[in-house]
Design a protein around this motif. Structure first.
Motif, short mmCIF file in Angstrom:
data_model
loop_
_atom_site.label_atom_id
_atom_site.label_comp_id
_atom_site.label_asym_id
_atom_site.label_seq_id
_atom_site.Cartn_x
_atom_site.Cartn_y
_atom_site.Cartn_z
N ALA A 150 4.78 33.02 12.27
CA ALA A 150 4.29 32.11 11.23
C ALA A 150 3.76 30.81 11.81
O ALA A 150 2.93 30.13 11.21
N GLU A 151 4.27 30.47 13.00
CA GLU A 151 3.93 29.18 13.62
C GLU A 151 2.90 29.31 14.73
O GLU A 151 2.03 28.45 14.88
N LYS A 152 3.00 30.37 15.52
CA LYS A 152 2.10 30.62 16.64
C LYS A 152 1.51 32.02 16.50
O LYS A 152 2.10 32.90 15.87
N THR A 169 6.12 27.46 4.20
CA THR A 169 5.64 26.32 3.43
C THR A 169 6.20 26.36 2.01
O THR A 169 6.59 25.32 1.45
N THR A 170 6.24 27.54 1.43
CA THR A 170 6.83 27.70 0.10
C THR A 170 8.27 27.20 0.08
O THR A 170 8.69 26.52 -0.86
N GLY A 171 9.01 27.53 1.13
CA GLY A 171 10.39 27.07 1.20
C GLY A 171 10.50 25.56 1.16
O GLY A 171 11.39 25.01 0.48
N ARG A 172 9.59 24.86 1.82
CA ARG A 172 9.63 23.40 1.81
C ARG A 172 9.32 22.85 0.42
O ARG A 172 9.95 21.88 -0.05
N THR A 245 13.21 25.07 8.72
CA THR A 245 13.10 26.38 9.36
C THR A 245 14.12 26.41 10.48
O THR A 245 14.06 25.63 11.42
N PHE A 246 15.09 27.30 10.35
CA PHE A 246 16.26 27.35 11.21
C PHE A 246 16.06 28.46 12.23
O PHE A 246 16.09 29.64 11.88
#
Length: 257
Positions: A150-152, A169-172, A245-246
């Motif tokens: 999701a990030e890279k 992004t939805t989580g945030r 994000t853990f």
């Protein structure tokens, strides 16, 4: 079961397919810490693989849930309201993309395939949050499972990269909207784990080998590692952790290359 930090908590786990599932690792940790669980299965084909695990977990609610079938997700929450009248936490650990779109370039992805992947893997989390909100009058914890792609850019992860980025992004945004009700939202991001879902990603064994070689601790996380993190985030000890994000990947996300 001895008293522990999720004693008295009620939780919903969506996404167990078999005993190799990340969702199962999380469910075991929730139960070990005293939580009472509701567990779902995708369909009748999946039921024989999931039911013994649900029984092992002492699940008080066991119900079908294909989020693509109208009414099934709502039925799960109706059962929770009838049985418990509340919900303290939930885990969303489902994802799906049609195989042609998963194995093709993002630029070649079909509109229908992209829409399906986004609906099952991301928008269903929004629907779960909406249904959970009235059952979390005293606050709660919403968890979903993502991945480093999701990030890279990760080779062969393809269209699931943008979809998981949308999930994070939805989580945030959900965390910001539900935070005033003391409902926390966090995303679990394990390193590569060989699950049934992961087996559909091309060259996944190569990805795992690369990650293991470059992870600072020199070993990959497993479903139990993810479970321990999820249980902590579901607990009151994490009451001030949200919109995060853990990573449970031995530090791999911090390494270049």
């Amino acid at each position: 079961m001895t008293s522990s930090f999720l004693q008295g908590k009620k939780g919903l786990v969506i996404g167990i397919a078999n005993d190799q599932s990340i969702a199962y690792g999380c469910a075991k940790a929730f139960r070990q810490q005293g939580a009472e669980l509701a567990v779902t299965y995708l369909n009748e084909k999946a039921r024989p693989h999931v039911q013994p695990l649900a029984e092992e977990l002492g699940a008080e609610i066991f119900a079908p849930c294909n989020v693509s079938h109208p009414g099934e997700l709502e039925g799960v929450f109706e059962a929770i309201e009838a049985r418990w009248g509340k919900l303290d936490f939930l885990l969303h650990s489902i994802a799906f993309c049609p195989m042609d779109d998963l194995h093709g370039r993002v630029v070649d992805s079909s509109a229908e395939g992209f829409k399906t992947a986004m609906d099952v893997s991301c928008h269903s989390f929004i629907r779960m949050a909406k249904l959970a909100e009235p059952l979390m009058a005293e606050g709660g914890s919403l968890l979903a499972v993502s991945y480093y792609g999701a990030e890279k850019v990760v080779s062969h992860y393809n269209v699931m990269g943008p979809v998981k980025a949308a999930l994070e992004t939805t989580g945030r945004y959900l965390a910001a909207e539900l935070g005033p009700q003391q409902i926390r939202v966090n995303i679990l991001s394990p390193g590569p784990i060989m699950t049934r879902a992961a087996s559909g990603i091309g060259h996944f064994d190569e990805l795992m080998h690369h990650a293991e070689e470059h992870t600072p601790v020199r070993h990959l996380a497993d479903i139990n590692d993810v479970g321990h993190a999820a249980a902590f985030l579901a607990s009151d000890a994490a009451r001030s952790i949200s919109a995060t994000t853990f990573y449970i990947d031995g530090g791999y996300h911090a390494i270049s290359g």
